[in-house]
Design a protein around this motif. Sequence first.
Motif, PDB file in Angstrom:
ATOM      1  N   PRO A 485      -9.336  -4.811  -7.193  1.00 11.87           N
ATOM      2  CA  PRO A 485      -9.860  -5.480  -6.000  1.00 11.87           C
ATOM      3  C   PRO A 485      -9.098  -6.758  -5.687  1.00 11.87           C
ATOM      4  O   PRO A 485      -8.530  -7.386  -6.582  1.00 11.87           O
ATOM      5  N   PHE A 486      -9.066  -7.120  -4.432  1.00  7.54           N
ATOM      6  CA  PHE A 486      -8.432  -8.370  -4.015  1.00  7.54           C
ATOM      7  C   PHE A 486      -9.171  -8.888  -2.797  1.00  7.54           C
ATOM      8  O   PHE A 486      -9.670  -8.118  -1.976  1.00  7.54           O
ATOM      9  N   GLY A 487      -9.243 -10.208  -2.677  1.00 11.18           N
ATOM     10  CA  GLY A 487      -9.960 -10.787  -1.546  1.00 11.18           C
ATOM     11  C   GLY A 487     -11.348 -10.190  -1.430  1.00 11.18           C
ATOM     12  O   GLY A 487     -12.115 -10.155  -2.390  1.00 11.18           O
ATOM     13  N   TYR A 488     -11.675  -9.676  -0.251  1.00  6.05           N
ATOM     14  CA  TYR A 488     -12.969  -9.022  -0.040  1.00  6.05           C
ATOM     15  C   TYR A 488     -12.840  -7.505  -0.123  1.00  6.05           C
ATOM     16  O   TYR A 488     -13.771  -6.770   0.237  1.00  6.05           O
ATOM     17  N   THR A 489     -11.675  -7.016  -0.569  1.00  9.37           N
ATOM     18  CA  THR A 489     -11.415  -5.580  -0.627  1.00  9.37           C
ATOM     19  C   THR A 489     -11.679  -5.033  -2.017  1.00  9.37           C
ATOM     20  O   THR A 489     -11.066  -5.489  -2.994  1.00  9.37           O
ATOM     21  N   PRO A 490     -12.570  -4.052  -2.149  1.00  8.21           N
ATOM     22  CA  PRO A 490     -12.882  -3.499  -3.465  1.00  8.21           C
ATOM     23  C   PRO A 490     -11.886  -2.422  -3.874  1.00  8.21           C
ATOM     24  O   PRO A 490     -11.054  -1.979  -3.078  1.00  8.21           O
ATOM     25  N   LYS A 491     -11.972  -1.997  -5.092  1.00  6.54           N
ATOM     26  CA  LYS A 491     -11.246  -0.813  -5.511  1.00  6.54           C
ATOM     27  C   LYS A 491     -11.944   0.397  -4.903  1.00  6.54           C
ATOM     28  O   LYS A 491     -13.156   0.428  -4.761  1.00  6.54           O
ATOM     29  N   GLY A 492     -11.181   1.410  -4.515  1.00 13.57           N
ATOM     30  CA  GLY A 492     -11.765   2.599  -3.893  1.00 13.57           C
ATOM     31  C   GLY A 492     -11.744   2.503  -2.387  1.00 13.57           C
ATOM     32  O   GLY A 492     -10.835   1.921  -1.780  1.00 13.57           O
ATOM     33  N   GLY A 493     -12.746   3.078  -1.750  1.00 13.18           N
ATOM     34  CA  GLY A 493     -12.827   3.077  -0.292  1.00 13.18           C
ATOM     35  C   GLY A 493     -12.914   1.667   0.262  1.00 13.18           C
ATOM     36  O   GLY A 493     -13.663   0.831  -0.252  1.00 13.18           O
ATOM     37  N   THR A 494     -12.151   1.399   1.307  1.00 11.69           N
ATOM     38  CA  THR A 494     -12.077   0.042   1.860  1.00 11.69           C
ATOM     39  C   THR A 494     -12.786  -0.131   3.197  1.00 11.69           C
ATOM     40  O   THR A 494     -13.066  -1.255   3.607  1.00 11.69           O
TER      41      THR A 494
END
Length: 513
Positions: A485-494
């Motif tokens: 994950p980075f910033g507000y973006t999770p691992k997997g579906g974005t």
Amino acid sequence: MTALTLSTSSPAAVRADAVVVGVTKGAKGPAVAPGAEAVDQAFGGKLAAVLDTLGATGSEGEVTKLPAASGLKAPVVLAVGLGDAPAKGERYGAEALRRAAGVAARALSGSKKGAFALPVQDADGAAAVAEGALLGAYTFKVAGAGKNGRRGKAAADGKAASAPLAEVTVLGGKPRDKAFKAAADRATALAAEVNRARDLVNTPSNALNPASFAAAVRQAADEHGLAVEVLDEKALAKGGYGGILGVGQGSDAPPRLVRLGYTHPAATATLALVGKGITYDSGGISLKPPGHNETMKCDMSGAAAVFAAVVAVAKLGLPVNVTGWLALAENMPSGSATRPGDVLTMYSGKTVEVLNTDAEGRLVLADTLTRASEEKPDAIVDVATLTGAMVLALGNRTFGIMANDEAFRTALHEAAAEAGEQAWPMPLPAELRKSIDSPIADLANMGERMGGGLVAGIFLKEFVGEGLTWGHLDIAGPAFNESGPFGYTPKGGTGAAVRTLVRLAERAAAGGL
């Protein structure tokens, strides 16, 4: 979902599990960003020095936790890096605030309340912090599958996800101010729908097939007063949807075409959104090689984005008419599957020679673009995880934009930038058109390998109604995040493209389509 509140309380006085402050990179070390003055004062004006001692630099995405000083109600201070401070007289960028808030929300996973004392100078700043925090707080619980691919209860062997941060309080936000309240309401609606798309993308394919996806759309339509129509395999056959049927005929889970409609009495513009919804893509007879199948549950990300965007527009009550078209199928190899070399008769009446069954997304989109064109919208935008070539061209975080109108392509690019999504305009070179000529059909579903993402766009253009404005978003790169994950973006579906589509609808509602 994580709750959102606005507060004018001092960060020193607010009761929370942690108070979040911003830190920027300075020439002489980290510097405390505006909004955290009261926290810095509790540390005797030496918060930056303490952070420097702990190794903090203020770099974007950096997180430093430390015990709160005497005089603070929250027991923990969480310092999050904002990167370089803006030039004198300039404001902190919305995306920098979103990302910092998202990082902080992830760091506070499992907590009851986080108070965000980031640089909020106006309602737009509050919106950015709220949106980033709500998106960053996202978690997905693995779902099991019941009979016939219906959603089941959480799998017994599924990984236990940490509970998301329960409440986000944006300090500096004025709860009784109309602009701030509207900003909070928009952030809440938008984050909820991005997270809806993420949930759908993350759901295993044995728990989400075309029929269960269509059922989820029906449920949301009933909840939000939207018009919905679902064509099953019999209706598709009667209607002559050869592309959708050709892709789906190899699977035991038959295809569906869903139309989701939102109308507003004050609307003067109509926007049609078309999403690729391949709930699992094996490649069909042109089977994908080992190592390329494991994440193919995400090949319905375009349909998830369209679905979520229409619901978000309805929640926001935007004065624009929006139709969402979801082309749902499962691409599987079997004795009944379409073979390389077969010719399909599309909904438009055109024939297509299928040279590669793994180029299936353009087939389901072609039928759906033709059907959407029949309603003569002011503009059509399709969204799809369409080509690996686009990932090679733009990487994993940027989607490509193509269009049959340069001004509209620019508008799409601007909408993405305003929404905080990375995108880049791409051409539709006329010389590539001849590469999809076929000796036995009107055209082939494959052309030149070099520039394959552009060839796919050129193929789709053939099925857009004459005189209609059309844009194409190839989200193959950013739709599914296989790294951390980075910033507000999770691992997997974005949930890629949801925010861009909603921003486009807002522009259309304001007469800027």
